[in-house]
Design a protein around this motif. Structure first.
Motif, mmCIF file in Angstrom:
data_model
loop_
_atom_site.group_PDB
_atom_site.id
_atom_site.type_symbol
_atom_site.label_atom_id
_atom_site.label_comp_id
_atom_site.label_asym_id
_atom_site.label_seq_id
_atom_site.Cartn_x
_atom_site.Cartn_y
_atom_site.Cartn_z
ATOM 1 N N MET A 195 -5.521 -1.526 -46.571
ATOM 2 C CA MET A 195 -4.379 -2.441 -46.597
ATOM 3 C C MET A 195 -4.299 -3.258 -45.306
ATOM 4 S SD MET A 195 -1.135 -2.349 -48.492
ATOM 5 C CE MET A 195 0.299 -3.300 -48.294
ATOM 6 N N ALA A 196 -4.567 -2.620 -44.187
ATOM 7 C CA ALA A 196 -4.514 -3.340 -42.919
ATOM 8 C C ALA A 196 -5.542 -4.459 -42.888
ATOM 9 C CB ALA A 196 -4.742 -2.384 -41.752
ATOM 10 N N ARG A 197 -6.689 -4.219 -43.517
ATOM 11 C CA ARG A 197 -7.727 -5.243 -43.549
ATOM 12 C C ARG A 197 -7.265 -6.461 -44.345
ATOM 13 N NH1 ARG A 197 -14.086 -4.645 -45.070
ATOM 14 N NH2 ARG A 197 -14.641 -6.568 -44.046
ATOM 15 N N LEU A 198 -6.547 -6.228 -45.444
ATOM 16 C CA LEU A 198 -6.004 -7.329 -46.234
ATOM 17 C C LEU A 198 -5.020 -8.143 -45.412
ATOM 18 C CD1 LEU A 198 -5.182 -6.260 -49.898
ATOM 19 C CD2 LEU A 198 -6.481 -8.236 -49.127
ATOM 20 N N GLN A 199 -4.149 -7.449 -44.702
ATOM 21 C CA GLN A 199 -3.183 -8.154 -43.864
ATOM 22 C C GLN A 199 -3.899 -8.992 -42.812
ATOM 23 O OE1 GLN A 199 -0.780 -4.895 -42.496
ATOM 24 N NE2 GLN A 199 0.820 -5.354 -43.988
ATOM 25 N N THR A 200 -4.932 -8.425 -42.203
ATOM 26 C CA THR A 200 -5.665 -9.152 -41.199
ATOM 27 C C THR A 200 -6.330 -10.378 -41.814
ATOM 28 O OG1 THR A 200 -6.034 -7.150 -39.928
ATOM 29 C CG2 THR A 200 -7.473 -8.992 -39.449
ATOM 30 N N HIS A 201 -6.918 -10.224 -42.999
ATOM 31 C CA HIS A 201 -7.540 -11.365 -43.680
ATOM 32 C C HIS A 201 -6.488 -12.433 -43.980
ATOM 33 C CE1 HIS A 201 -10.164 -13.717 -46.215
ATOM 34 N NE2 HIS A 201 -9.248 -13.681 -47.165
ATOM 35 N N ASP A 202 -5.322 -12.011 -44.465
ATOM 36 C CA ASP A 202 -4.236 -12.962 -44.737
ATOM 37 C C ASP A 202 -3.801 -13.668 -43.455
ATOM 38 O OD1 ASP A 202 -4.286 -12.300 -47.400
ATOM 39 O OD2 ASP A 202 -2.509 -11.008 -47.307
ATOM 40 N N GLN A 203 -3.695 -12.918 -42.383
ATOM 41 C CA GLN A 203 -3.299 -13.510 -41.104
ATOM 42 C C GLN A 203 -4.333 -14.534 -40.638
ATOM 43 O OE1 GLN A 203 -2.962 -9.947 -38.795
ATOM 44 N NE2 GLN A 203 -0.729 -10.055 -38.791
ATOM 45 N N VAL A 204 -5.599 -14.197 -40.789
ATOM 46 C CA VAL A 204 -6.659 -15.118 -40.382
ATOM 47 C C VAL A 204 -6.543 -16.411 -41.178
ATOM 48 C CG1 VAL A 204 -9.158 -15.516 -40.402
ATOM 49 C CG2 VAL A 204 -8.249 -13.342 -39.572
ATOM 50 N N GLU A 205 -6.326 -16.284 -42.489
ATOM 51 C CA GLU A 205 -6.212 -17.482 -43.332
ATOM 52 C C GLU A 205 -4.969 -18.299 -42.994
ATOM 53 O OE1 GLU A 205 -8.682 -18.743 -45.132
ATOM 54 O OE2 GLU A 205 -9.706 -17.038 -44.225
ATOM 55 N N GLN A 206 -3.845 -17.612 -42.719
ATOM 56 C CA GLN A 206 -2.626 -18.312 -42.332
ATOM 57 C C GLN A 206 -2.836 -19.053 -41.016
ATOM 58 O OE1 GLN A 206 0.225 -15.154 -42.144
ATOM 59 N NE2 GLN A 206 0.598 -15.129 -44.342
ATOM 60 N N LEU A 207 -3.462 -18.383 -40.050
ATOM 61 C CA LEU A 207 -3.724 -19.000 -38.759
ATOM 62 C C LEU A 207 -4.711 -20.157 -38.913
ATOM 63 C CD1 LEU A 207 -3.094 -18.956 -35.758
ATOM 64 C CD2 LEU A 207 -4.970 -17.327 -35.454
ATOM 65 N N ARG A 208 -5.699 -20.008 -39.788
ATOM 66 C CA ARG A 208 -6.672 -21.082 -40.026
ATOM 67 C C ARG A 208 -5.972 -22.337 -40.567
ATOM 68 N NH1 ARG A 208 -11.873 -20.447 -40.089
ATOM 69 N NH2 ARG A 208 -11.783 -18.249 -40.690
ATOM 70 N N GLU A 209 -5.027 -22.148 -41.487
ATOM 71 C CA GLU A 209 -4.282 -23.290 -42.032
ATOM 72 C C GLU A 209 -3.461 -23.975 -40.950
ATOM 73 O OE1 GLU A 209 -4.393 -24.906 -45.038
ATOM 74 O OE2 GLU A 209 -6.161 -23.625 -45.173
ATOM 75 N N ILE A 210 -2.799 -23.192 -40.111
ATOM 76 C CA ILE A 210 -2.013 -23.755 -39.020
ATOM 77 C C ILE A 210 -2.930 -24.501 -38.051
ATOM 78 C CG2 ILE A 210 -0.589 -23.179 -37.001
ATOM 79 C CD1 ILE A 210 0.561 -20.862 -38.751
ATOM 80 N N PHE A 211 -4.069 -23.899 -37.733
ATOM 81 C CA PHE A 211 -5.043 -24.533 -36.835
ATOM 82 C C PHE A 211 -5.466 -25.891 -37.388
ATOM 83 C CE2 PHE A 211 -9.292 -25.409 -35.225
ATOM 84 C CZ PHE A 211 -9.181 -25.109 -33.879
ATOM 85 N N LYS A 212 -5.733 -25.958 -38.695
ATOM 86 C CA LYS A 212 -6.154 -27.217 -39.325
ATOM 87 C C LYS A 212 -5.093 -28.301 -39.158
ATOM 88 C CE LYS A 212 -9.038 -25.354 -43.014
ATOM 89 N NZ LYS A 212 -9.136 -25.190 -44.485
ATOM 90 N N HIS A 213 -3.818 -27.914 -39.237
ATOM 91 C CA HIS A 213 -2.737 -28.894 -39.088
ATOM 92 C C HIS A 213 -2.724 -29.520 -37.702
ATOM 93 C CE1 HIS A 213 -1.114 -28.118 -42.975
ATOM 94 N NE2 HIS A 213 -0.767 -26.889 -42.698
ATOM 95 N N PHE A 214 -3.124 -28.754 -36.702
ATOM 96 C CA PHE A 214 -3.069 -29.247 -35.330
ATOM 97 C C PHE A 214 -4.398 -29.810 -34.838
ATOM 98 C CE2 PHE A 214 0.629 -26.635 -35.732
ATOM 99 C CZ PHE A 214 1.596 -27.422 -35.129
ATOM 100 N N ASP A 215 -5.466 -29.574 -35.571
ATOM 101 C CA ASP A 215 -6.778 -30.151 -35.252
ATOM 102 C C ASP A 215 -6.789 -31.555 -35.834
ATOM 103 O OD1 ASP A 215 -9.418 -30.741 -34.753
ATOM 104 O OD2 ASP A 215 -10.228 -29.314 -36.199
ATOM 105 N N MET A 216 -6.118 -32.477 -35.136
ATOM 106 C CA MET A 216 -5.824 -33.796 -35.678
ATOM 107 C C MET A 216 -7.052 -34.622 -36.032
ATOM 108 S SD MET A 216 -2.610 -33.733 -35.979
ATOM 109 C CE MET A 216 -1.870 -35.334 -36.046
ATOM 110 N N ASP A 217 -8.184 -34.402 -35.363
ATOM 111 C CA ASP A 217 -9.377 -35.173 -35.726
ATOM 112 C C ASP A 217 -10.369 -34.346 -36.536
ATOM 113 O OD1 ASP A 217 -10.368 -33.529 -33.772
ATOM 114 O OD2 ASP A 217 -11.229 -35.124 -32.554
ATOM 115 N N ALA A 218 -9.967 -33.146 -36.935
ATOM 116 C CA ALA A 218 -10.766 -32.264 -37.794
ATOM 117 C C ALA A 218 -12.160 -32.003 -37.236
ATOM 118 C CB ALA A 218 -10.842 -32.828 -39.211
#
Length: 162
Positions: A1-24
């Motif tokens: 279960m902890a691994r799933l949470q970590t995977h979800d966190q990574v994906e959530q953080l990746r989405e946030i990162f994409k929003h701020f990586d203005m030139d992709a």
């Protein structure tokens, strides 16, 4: 279960990162890092921010790549969900709204992008304003900004990633 949470966190953080990586380009500047951290409720001061950047920047290129950010942030989250709430998004909006009038003008957008290390051509600025200013009043309101932040920064900039 902890691994799933970590995977979800990574994906959530990746989405946030994409929003701020203005030139992709897969990395964020110091000012983009500051905005991203504020969106997560982390508010480092100027000197703290420079220290954070140098500590995170493992390859020494002056930018933060996603893996560097994830390595620095994820261990502290310990199963917490990463959420960018309205109040945090408003703080990021205020970084762009330099005069504090509740709207981002083309000049403010151009200035903020330049300060983030991404100066815009006239065409790029016009494209961003056209995309974001849905009611065509010449400025970006908070609701328009929130809608744009829900999309990828690459889509907002109209950049093609080869």
């Amino acid at each position: 279960m902890a691994r799933l949470q970590t995977h979800d966190q990574v994906e959530q953080l990746r989405e946030i990162f994409k929003h701020f990586d203005m030139d992709a380009d897969g990395s964020i500047t110091l000012l983009e890092l500051a905005a991203l951290l504020r969106s997560l409720g982390i508010k480092p001061e100027g000197d703290q921010l420079h220290t954070l950047l140098s500590n995170m920047d493992e390859n020494g290129n002056g930018y933060i790549e996603f893996d560097e950010l994830a390595k620095a942030i994820l261990p502290d989250l310990q199963g917490e969900e990463i959420i960018m709430n309205q109040e945090q998004l408003l703080e990021v909006f205020r970084c762009f709204d330099r005069d504090g009038n509740g709207y981002i003008t083309a000049a403010e957008l151009a200035g903020s992008m330049a300060k983030m290390g991404h100066p815009l051509t006239y065409q790029e600025l016009a494209h961003m304003m056209t995309e974001a200013d849905t009611n065509r009043d010449g400025a970006i309101s908070f609701s328009e900004f929130a809608n744009i932040m829900a999309r990828s920064g690459a889509d907002f900039l109209g950049l093609k990633v080869a």
